[in-house]
Write a protein that holds these residues in place. Structure first.
Motif, PDB file in Angstrom:
ATOM      1  N   GLY A  82      33.978 -28.867 -18.445  1.00  0.00           N
ATOM      2  CA  GLY A  82      34.793 -29.607 -17.484  1.00  0.00           C
ATOM      3  C   GLY A  82      34.476 -29.192 -16.055  1.00  0.00           C
ATOM      4  N   LEU A  83      34.283 -27.891 -15.844  1.00  0.00           N
ATOM      5  CA  LEU A  83      33.930 -27.392 -14.524  1.00  0.00           C
ATOM      6  C   LEU A  83      32.542 -27.892 -14.122  1.00  0.00           C
ATOM      7  CD1 LEU A  83      34.495 -25.655 -12.040  1.00  0.00           C
ATOM      8  CD2 LEU A  83      33.602 -23.685 -13.329  1.00  0.00           C
ATOM      9  N   LEU A  84      31.602 -27.829 -15.036  1.00  0.00           N
ATOM     10  CA  LEU A  84      30.253 -28.326 -14.740  1.00  0.00           C
ATOM     11  C   LEU A  84      30.280 -29.817 -14.432  1.00  0.00           C
ATOM     12  CD1 LEU A  84      28.218 -26.395 -17.439  1.00  0.00           C
ATOM     13  CD2 LEU A  84      28.247 -25.980 -14.971  1.00  0.00           C
ATOM     14  N   ALA A  85      31.069 -30.560 -15.178  1.00  0.00           N
ATOM     15  CA  ALA A  85      31.178 -32.005 -14.929  1.00  0.00           C
ATOM     16  C   ALA A  85      31.792 -32.265 -13.564  1.00  0.00           C
ATOM     17  CB  ALA A  85      32.019 -32.672 -16.024  1.00  0.00           C
ATOM     18  N   TYR A  86      32.806 -31.477 -13.214  1.00  0.00           N
ATOM     19  CA  TYR A  86      33.434 -31.626 -11.903  1.00  0.00           C
ATOM     20  C   TYR A  86      32.424 -31.352 -10.788  1.00  0.00           C
ATOM     21  CZ  TYR A  86      36.492 -30.900  -7.916  1.00  0.00           C
ATOM     22  OH  TYR A  86      37.073 -30.976  -6.679  1.00  0.00           O
ATOM     23  N   LEU A  87      31.629 -30.302 -10.948  1.00  0.00           N
ATOM     24  CA  LEU A  87      30.656 -29.926  -9.924  1.00  0.00           C
ATOM     25  C   LEU A  87      29.542 -30.951  -9.770  1.00  0.00           C
ATOM     26  CD1 LEU A  87      30.320 -26.117 -10.684  1.00  0.00           C
ATOM     27  CD2 LEU A  87      31.447 -27.167  -8.707  1.00  0.00           C
ATOM     28  N   THR A  88      29.223 -31.640 -10.842  1.00  0.00           N
ATOM     29  CA  THR A  88      28.105 -32.586 -10.801  1.00  0.00           C
ATOM     30  C   THR A  88      28.542 -34.050 -10.837  1.00  0.00           C
ATOM     31  OG1 THR A  88      27.866 -32.440 -13.201  1.00  0.00           O
ATOM     32  CG2 THR A  88      26.527 -30.928 -11.881  1.00  0.00           C
ATOM     33  N   GLU A  89      29.818 -34.278 -10.731  1.00  0.00           N
ATOM     34  CA  GLU A  89      30.385 -35.626 -10.863  1.00  0.00           C
ATOM     35  C   GLU A  89      29.712 -36.655  -9.957  1.00  0.00           C
ATOM     36  OE1 GLU A  89      34.825 -37.627 -10.855  1.00  0.00           O
ATOM     37  OE2 GLU A  89      34.532 -35.656  -9.968  1.00  0.00           O
ATOM     38  N   HIS A  90      29.421 -36.294  -8.747  1.00  0.00           N
ATOM     39  CA  HIS A  90      28.856 -37.247  -7.793  1.00  0.00           C
ATOM     40  C   HIS A  90      27.401 -36.922  -7.460  1.00  0.00           C
ATOM     41  CE1 HIS A  90      32.811 -38.944  -7.336  1.00  0.00           C
ATOM     42  NE2 HIS A  90      33.290 -37.730  -7.102  1.00  0.00           N
ATOM     43  N   CYS A  91      26.733 -36.270  -8.373  1.00  0.00           N
ATOM     44  CA  CYS A  91      25.358 -35.830  -8.143  1.00  0.00           C
ATOM     45  C   CYS A  91      24.431 -37.026  -7.880  1.00  0.00           C
ATOM     46  CB  CYS A  91      24.870 -35.045  -9.356  1.00  0.00           C
ATOM     47  SG  CYS A  91      23.224 -34.382  -9.174  1.00  0.00           S
ATOM     48  N   CYS A  92      23.686 -36.943  -6.821  1.00  0.00           N
ATOM     49  CA  CYS A  92      22.637 -37.899  -6.458  1.00  0.00           C
ATOM     50  C   CYS A  92      23.144 -39.312  -6.163  1.00  0.00           C
ATOM     51  CB  CYS A  92      21.543 -37.936  -7.513  1.00  0.00           C
ATOM     52  SG  CYS A  92      20.724 -36.356  -7.744  1.00  0.00           S
ATOM     53  N   GLU A  93      24.424 -39.485  -5.868  1.00  0.00           N
ATOM     54  CA  GLU A  93      24.930 -40.820  -5.554  1.00  0.00           C
ATOM     55  C   GLU A  93      24.274 -41.395  -4.306  1.00  0.00           C
ATOM     56  OE1 GLU A  93      29.187 -40.686  -5.295  1.00  0.00           O
ATOM     57  OE2 GLU A  93      29.405 -41.058  -7.427  1.00  0.00           O
ATOM     58  N   GLY A  94      23.914 -40.524  -3.375  1.00  0.00           N
ATOM     59  CA  GLY A  94      23.315 -41.000  -2.137  1.00  0.00           C
ATOM     60  C   GLY A  94      21.810 -41.134  -2.207  1.00  0.00           C
ATOM     61  N   SER A  95      21.246 -40.841  -3.350  1.00  0.00           N
ATOM     62  CA  SER A  95      19.794 -40.884  -3.500  1.00  0.00           C
ATOM     63  C   SER A  95      19.335 -42.263  -3.946  1.00  0.00           C
ATOM     64  CB  SER A  95      19.351 -39.847  -4.538  1.00  0.00           C
ATOM     65  OG  SER A  95      17.983 -39.958  -4.772  1.00  0.00           O
TER      66      SER A  95
END
Length: 111
Positions: A82-95
């Motif tokens: 859950g913590l890992l998912a929270y940290l990566t939830e918005h990963c690379c959205e701006g890419s």
């Protein structure tokens, strides 16, 4: 996961002994490890180990149970993921590229 819960978990891991304990238990898996074995493996005094285990448990990162006179600890893989998912939830959205850079390197079989 909410911000406060993520901060609590990250704060619990933001100390060398606690991070070492958590990584050891993640490597051990869901069967966990007795507190005495953790202390022996990491060369941490029992009273200091108790303090660190309490911090990790209070943050929801560890599960514990008693078998006879031994107390066992194991990671709470659901909380960890859950913590890992929270940290990566918005990963690379701006890419503009949608490549494997954001994909996790390895997934937990237990989760």
């Amino acid at each position: 996961m909410k911000l406060d819960a993520a901060v609590e978990k990250l704060a619990a891991l933001a100390q060398a002994s606690r991070l070492s304990i958590f990584r050891l238990l993640v490597a051990k898996g869901p069967d966990g490890m007795a507190a005495g074995e953790i202390a022996e493996r990491l060369k941490i005094a029992p009273n200091a180990l108790s303090f660190h285990l309490k911090g990790l448990s209070s943050a929801g990162l560890l599960k514990c149970w008693q078998e006879g006179r031994f107390v066992y600890y194991a990671p709470d893989f659901k909380a960890m993921n859950g913590l890992l998912a929270y940290l990566t939830e918005h990963c690379c959205e701006g890419s503009a590229k949608n490549d494997a850079a954001c994909a996790p390197a390895k997934t937990c079989k237990e989760c």
